[in-house]
Design a protein around this motif. Structure first.
Motif, PDB file in Angstrom:
ATOM      1  N   ASN A 469       0.809  -1.219   0.000  1.00  0.00           N
ATOM      2  CA  ASN A 469       0.000   0.000   0.000  1.00  0.00           C
ATOM      3  C   ASN A 469       0.844   1.271   0.000  1.00  0.00           C
ATOM      4  OD1 ASN A 469      -1.864  -1.746   2.446  1.00  0.00           O
ATOM      5  ND2 ASN A 469      -2.512  -1.494   0.312  1.00  0.00           N
ATOM      6  N   ILE A 470       1.911   1.264   0.821  1.00  0.00           N
ATOM      7  CA  ILE A 470       2.683   2.489   1.068  1.00  0.00           C
ATOM      8  C   ILE A 470       4.165   2.183   0.903  1.00  0.00           C
ATOM      9  CG2 ILE A 470       3.274   4.273   2.771  1.00  0.00           C
ATOM     10  CD1 ILE A 470       0.573   3.620   4.158  1.00  0.00           C
ATOM     11  N   LEU A 471       4.865   3.044   0.166  1.00  0.00           N
ATOM     12  CA  LEU A 471       6.320   2.936   0.044  1.00  0.00           C
ATOM     13  C   LEU A 471       6.960   3.755   1.167  1.00  0.00           C
ATOM     14  CD1 LEU A 471       8.749   1.913  -1.569  1.00  0.00           C
ATOM     15  CD2 LEU A 471       8.581   3.985  -2.979  1.00  0.00           C
ATOM     16  N   GLY A 472       7.711   3.065   2.053  1.00  0.00           N
ATOM     17  CA  GLY A 472       8.262   3.714   3.231  1.00  0.00           C
ATOM     18  C   GLY A 472       9.643   4.296   3.005  1.00  0.00           C
ATOM     19  N   ALA A 497       2.448   6.498  -9.173  1.00  0.00           N
ATOM     20  CA  ALA A 497       1.224   7.069  -9.740  1.00  0.00           C
ATOM     21  C   ALA A 497       0.484   6.042 -10.588  1.00  0.00           C
ATOM     22  CB  ALA A 497       1.579   8.297 -10.589  1.00  0.00           C
ATOM     23  N   GLU A 498       1.235   5.257 -11.352  1.00  0.00           N
ATOM     24  CA  GLU A 498       0.634   4.243 -12.232  1.00  0.00           C
ATOM     25  C   GLU A 498      -0.023   3.121 -11.432  1.00  0.00           C
ATOM     26  OE1 GLU A 498       2.294   0.563 -14.950  1.00  0.00           O
ATOM     27  OE2 GLU A 498       3.534   2.361 -14.749  1.00  0.00           O
ATOM     28  N   ARG A 499       0.630   2.673 -10.356  1.00  0.00           N
ATOM     29  CA  ARG A 499       0.178   1.503  -9.625  1.00  0.00           C
ATOM     30  C   ARG A 499      -0.689   1.833  -8.408  1.00  0.00           C
ATOM     31  NH1 ARG A 499      -0.220  -2.890 -11.864  1.00  0.00           N
ATOM     32  NH2 ARG A 499       0.537  -4.208 -10.178  1.00  0.00           N
ATOM     33  N   GLY A 500      -0.876   3.117  -8.124  1.00  0.00           N
ATOM     34  CA  GLY A 500      -1.708   3.478  -6.982  1.00  0.00           C
ATOM     35  C   GLY A 500      -1.039   3.234  -5.642  1.00  0.00           C
ATOM     36  N   VAL A 501       0.284   3.312  -5.617  1.00  0.00           N
ATOM     37  CA  VAL A 501       1.018   3.150  -4.367  1.00  0.00           C
ATOM     38  C   VAL A 501       1.159   4.504  -3.697  1.00  0.00           C
ATOM     39  CG1 VAL A 501       3.236   2.513  -3.335  1.00  0.00           C
ATOM     40  CG2 VAL A 501       2.266   1.120  -5.183  1.00  0.00           C
ATOM     41  N   VAL A 502       0.849   4.563  -2.424  1.00  0.00           N
ATOM     42  CA  VAL A 502       0.987   5.780  -1.634  1.00  0.00           C
ATOM     43  C   VAL A 502       2.440   5.879  -1.163  1.00  0.00           C
ATOM     44  CG1 VAL A 502       0.180   6.973   0.462  1.00  0.00           C
ATOM     45  CG2 VAL A 502      -1.421   5.644  -0.941  1.00  0.00           C
ATOM     46  N   VAL A 503       2.951   7.087  -1.019  1.00  0.00           N
ATOM     47  CA  VAL A 503       4.344   7.275  -0.620  1.00  0.00           C
ATOM     48  C   VAL A 503       4.394   7.982   0.733  1.00  0.00           C
ATOM     49  CG1 VAL A 503       6.568   8.303  -1.239  1.00  0.00           C
ATOM     50  CG2 VAL A 503       5.112   7.319  -3.016  1.00  0.00           C
ATOM     51  N   GLU A 504       5.298   7.504   1.584  1.00  0.00           N
ATOM     52  CA  GLU A 504       5.435   8.036   2.937  1.00  0.00           C
ATOM     53  C   GLU A 504       6.311   9.285   2.963  1.00  0.00           C
ATOM     54  OE1 GLU A 504       6.752   6.161   7.207  1.00  0.00           O
ATOM     55  OE2 GLU A 504       8.185   5.938   5.568  1.00  0.00           O
ATOM     56  N   VAL A 505       5.885  10.267   3.755  1.00  0.00           N
ATOM     57  CA  VAL A 505       6.743  11.382   4.154  1.00  0.00           C
ATOM     58  C   VAL A 505       7.122  11.102   5.601  1.00  0.00           C
ATOM     59  CG1 VAL A 505       6.990  13.877   4.354  1.00  0.00           C
ATOM     60  CG2 VAL A 505       5.460  12.915   2.614  1.00  0.00           C
ATOM     61  N   ASN A 506       8.276  10.503   5.782  1.00  0.00           N
ATOM     62  CA  ASN A 506       8.686  10.012   7.098  1.00  0.00           C
ATOM     63  C   ASN A 506       9.122  11.177   7.976  1.00  0.00           C
ATOM     64  OD1 ASN A 506      10.679   8.874   9.136  1.00  0.00           O
ATOM     65  ND2 ASN A 506       9.956   6.968   8.201  1.00  0.00           N
TER      66      ASN A 506
END
Length: 580
Positions: A469-472, A497-506
């Motif tokens: 779900n989320i790239l950490g 953006a293509e795969r709908g993966v959310v990205v973390e702002v750690n």
């Protein structure tokens, strides 16, 4: 040849500014290099692409001559003009310019008269009493230089992390606000702009009389030494973090313009002063004046921007990276994410892996902060060093999560994991296990030494896994400790953006990963983000503050941040993004 990165190019431009000051060049020429450095540092665009496509001159303040020099440096790895200038002086003169109260004129005098070409040689000359004999110096100057050298040696090399500095700043602000007569108090500088790292701390206060306010700082607990105290300014060095704090006290009518001036950034100010001149206005820390000397009332910073016909620009955006143009055109985001918008804390560990507090303790602490949910994301089985959980352990943890949720009505723990992204991009749990979780963060914790192609492909492969779900913490950096691993971030964000993966702002102060420029690139691509705490104990939940600040600096709005949604909608949106 590996081309120099943007940080290296920026530093060369700043060094050129200093070298030109040593040569006595005019201020306009010197300032051009500082301005160019600020432009490059603040732009989210890829420097290599700007050079390759011949678009450097699209950045305000970079003309043909500077563009040619930057292009030469990026394409060849060297800049002849810079090398020639460096050869004219001992390399130690550059370090001497970093000392307090030692400017280019003094450095040149020391070199010409005493052949002092380094900090070490300067210290020896001071201790031998030779510096005081020079015109324009004297015994007091000599003593101040020695004091400056001592401070420089203690603080040499590293700026402080914002997260390490902010607690001290907040304690001092609380003390100053309590002084009778004080009207307003605020931090300025990089602290107020929420920069990743901080040099010295600037504080401003307004009061009818400056003396009591300055004395409050000078006598604050934790002050190691009072460096100087005058009628309107006091400078101290704190024991904590060996931090210098400068306080200025002024009449309240000048507070807004002084606050704006000392908040910076320098590049932002240069642009605003130019806009003011176009309107017949002179802008300084002492106010806004018309050409005839009439002083205009500026009760707050918003009024200053209105005088220039533009939207108010929040401190976090003041880097001259496009915010001025956007504010003039009325398209600056006015709904930047704020702490008040965040409903849940993402990325948390407990005693089940390498955390220091239990699930219930973490949940109650988050609830006390006014949050509605917390994602439980322990380490996965490969992270043995961090107490990573095997699949059976994870299932047992779900039972405790259910018990805590029953005990805390109105608050919810979400079942998740921080799963390791392995060398091939595979994830550390089976697909069937990941499908049963509400939140899956995928992070890299080992093999940071892979090359750019390998690391980029590793992340791209991971985002093809449907359970992620989320790239950490996507670049793996630790500020002052570990450089980001090599990765083509634009490709990674395109894939997100293509795969709908959310990205973390750690929000861990040593990470702040994504960093600002990548946040902005993500927002431009429509990639959704989460602001996270990376919390390993209750106190770490407040890392959300730094994550939000980083997201704001990257122009992220409330709608860009998924954990501004209620828990059920947060989870359903994570799942829906992966199926669209």
């Amino acid at each position: 040849m590996t081309p120099p990165d943007k940080n290296t190019v920026v530093q060369v431009l700043r060094n050129l500014s200093l070298l030109l000051q040593l040569k006595g060049e005019n201020a306009f020429k010197v300032r051009a290099y500082d301005t160019a450095a600020d432009r490059l540092s603040g732009t989210p665009q890829d420097l290599g692409a700007l050079v390759q496509e011949g678009r450097l001159q699209e950045l305000p303040g970079i003309g043909q001559g500077l563009a040619e020099k930057i292009t030469e440096l990026v394409t060849t790895g060297k800049l002849g003009f810079y090398e020639e200038l460096k050869a004219e002086y001992p390399p130690g003169l550059m370090e001497m310019l970093q000392l307090p109260d030692v400017g280019p004129k003094k450095v040149i005098a020391l070199w010409n008269e005493l052949k002092v070409g380094s900090v070490a040689e300067l210290e020896l000359a001071c201790r031998q009493g030779r510096v005081r004999e020079l015109k324009g110096f004297g015994a007091k100057s000599e003593a101040k230089i020695l004091e400056g050298i001592a401070l420089h040696q203690r603080a040499q090399g590293k700026r402080k992390l914002l997260g390490d500095v902010l607690p001290t700043v907040e304690e001092l602000l609380t003390r100053l606000k309590a002084v009778p007569g004080v009207v307003r108090v605020s931090p300025a500088g990089s602290v107020r702009r929420r920069a990743e790292t901080v040099g010295d701390v600037d504080l401003l206060a307004s009061a009818p009389q400056a003396g009591p306010v300055l004395e409050a700082l000078a006598t604050s607990p934790g002050v190691a030494v009072v460096l100087g105290k005058g009628e309107s300014k006091c400078s101290v060095r704190m024991v904590q973090e060996d931090l210098q704090v400068d306080l200025r006290v002024l009449p309240d009518e000048d507070f807004a313009t002084a606050l704006h001036h000392f908040t910076g950034s320098k590049a932002h100010h240069v642009r605003l002063r130019g806009l003011g001149q176009d309107r017949g206005l002179k802008i300084s820390e002492w106010g806004v004046h018309r050409a005839d000397g009439t002083k205009l009332p500026v009760p707050d910073e918003a009024a200053l921007y209105r005088l220039l016909g533009m939207q108010y620009i929040p401190p976090e955006l003041r880097e001259d990276s496009g915010e001025i143009e956007a504010a003039l055109e009325g398209r600056l985001p006015e709904d930047l994410v704020s702490m008040e918008d965040v409903l849940g804390v993402v990325h948390c560990h407990s005693t089940w892996s390498d955390g220091k507090h239990t699930l219930e303790e973490m949940a109650r602490a988050a609830h006390a902060m006014g949050l509605q949910y917390l994602t439980v994301t322990e380490h996965s089985q490969t992270s043995i060093y961090a107490g990573g959980l095997k699949e059976d352990d994870l299932k047992r943890q779900w039972e405790e999560i259910d018990r805590v949720n029953e005990a805390l009505p109105g608050f919810r723990l979400l079942k998740g994991v921080e799963v390791d992204i392995l060398e091939t991009g595979a994830l550390d749990y089976s697909d069937s296990m990941l499908e049963r979780l509400e939140v899956v963060i995928g992070s890299i914790h080992i093999r940071h030494s892979m090359n750019e192609d390998q690391m980029t492909q590793r992340l791209l492969n991971a985002m093809d896994r449907p359970g992620l779900n989320i790239l950490g913490h996507p670049t793996g950096r630790l500020i002052h400790e570990r450089e980001p691993y090599p990765v083509r971030m634009e490709e990674v964000l395109d894939k997100a953006a293509e795969r709908g993966v959310v990205v973390e702002v750690n929000g861990k102060p040593a990470r702040l990963d994504l960093k600002t420029e990548h946040v902005r690139q993500a927002v431009q691509r429509g990639v959704k983000l989460v602001v996270s705490a990376d919390a390993h104990k209750k106190e770490d939940l407040h890392h959300l503050l730094f994550s939000v600040a980083t997201a704001r600096r990257g122009w992220a709005r409330k709608g860009d941040i998924l954990n501004t949604l209620p828990a059920a909608q947060f989870v359903s949106t994570l799942k829906a993004l992966r199926t669209t």
